[in-house]
Design a protein around this motif. Sequence first.
Motif, PDB file in Angstrom:
ATOM      1  N   THR A  22      29.754  37.560 -26.622  1.00 60.34           N
ATOM      2  CA  THR A  22      30.934  37.970 -26.078  1.00 60.34           C
ATOM      3  C   THR A  22      31.811  36.567 -25.575  1.00 60.34           C
ATOM      4  OG1 THR A  22      30.208  38.663 -23.729  1.00 60.34           O
ATOM      5  CG2 THR A  22      30.338  40.351 -25.535  1.00 60.34           C
ATOM      6  N   TYR A  23      32.993  36.702 -25.682  1.00 59.57           N
ATOM      7  CA  TYR A  23      33.849  35.618 -25.346  1.00 59.57           C
ATOM      8  C   TYR A  23      34.548  35.767 -24.131  1.00 59.57           C
ATOM      9  CZ  TYR A  23      37.611  37.369 -28.316  1.00 59.57           C
ATOM     10  OH  TYR A  23      38.499  38.411 -28.536  1.00 59.57           O
ATOM     11  N   ASP A  42      33.231  26.788 -31.301  1.00 63.24           N
ATOM     12  CA  ASP A  42      33.050  27.401 -29.915  1.00 63.24           C
ATOM     13  C   ASP A  42      32.746  26.364 -28.683  1.00 63.24           C
ATOM     14  OD1 ASP A  42      32.635  30.074 -31.094  1.00 63.24           O
ATOM     15  OD2 ASP A  42      30.627  29.780 -31.166  1.00 63.24           O
ATOM     16  N   THR A  64      36.967  29.364 -29.707  1.00 69.60           N
ATOM     17  CA  THR A  64      36.523  30.382 -28.891  1.00 69.60           C
ATOM     18  C   THR A  64      35.774  29.703 -27.644  1.00 69.60           C
ATOM     19  OG1 THR A  64      36.325  31.636 -30.826  1.00 69.60           O
ATOM     20  CG2 THR A  64      35.045  32.396 -28.727  1.00 69.60           C
ATOM     21  N   CYS A  70      42.384  36.812 -24.047  1.00 70.67           N
ATOM     22  CA  CYS A  70      41.365  36.441 -22.992  1.00 70.67           C
ATOM     23  C   CYS A  70      40.848  37.852 -22.530  1.00 70.67           C
ATOM     24  CB  CYS A  70      41.841  35.317 -22.111  1.00 70.67           C
ATOM     25  SG  CYS A  70      42.443  33.878 -22.856  1.00 70.67           S
ATOM     26  N   MET A 121      39.866  33.323 -26.651  1.00 71.82           N
ATOM     27  CA  MET A 121      39.858  32.658 -27.824  1.00 71.82           C
ATOM     28  C   MET A 121      41.319  32.321 -28.277  1.00 71.82           C
ATOM     29  SD  MET A 121      39.113  34.370 -31.644  1.00 71.82           S
ATOM     30  CE  MET A 121      40.685  35.029 -31.978  1.00 71.82           C
ATOM     31  N   VAL A 154      32.825  30.307 -24.849  1.00 78.00           N
ATOM     32  CA  VAL A 154      31.759  31.510 -24.213  1.00 78.00           C
ATOM     33  C   VAL A 154      31.084  30.572 -23.119  1.00 78.00           C
ATOM     34  CG1 VAL A 154      31.484  32.336 -26.499  1.00 78.00           C
ATOM     35  CG2 VAL A 154      30.195  30.138 -26.088  1.00 78.00           C
TER      36      VAL A 154
END
Length: 134
Positions: free
Chosen positions: A95-96, A55, A86, A129, A99, A88
């Motif tokens: 929720t992102y 992340d 990912t 996205c 990715m 964030v």
Amino acid sequence: MRTRTTTALIAAVLLATLTACGSSDDQEGKTVDTPKPPAYTVANKDEKVKRGSVDLIVPDATVESAKAAIQDYAKGIDGPLNYSITVVRSDADKTYVCMGEWAKDEQASQIYTGGRIKGDTWPAILMNCPDPKG
């Protein structure tokens, strides 16, 4: 004398043209400037021999800055054949923004993604996205 001047002029024009083209990416025939990647924090990194995930925390991420962060991080991948990256806005965010799924080559794409990742050059990244809060 004229031949040297003409040759030098042509070389200068070619060099200027190549330099101007070097600062952009070509996406489906369109020239797009590559944005500078934002500062990001690496979190939840899990790297195995063949697969990895991470992340990237970018507090004020936009889709464009998230893509730039993914591309920047992917440049340093060395080892795994498939990687999930990912973006964030915070470590607590469920929720992102974006990715990216990275594959080292076409064979890795076939094995780990069923061929979803396609590329004219390898490694390649498939971006998703949705940016639900954007």
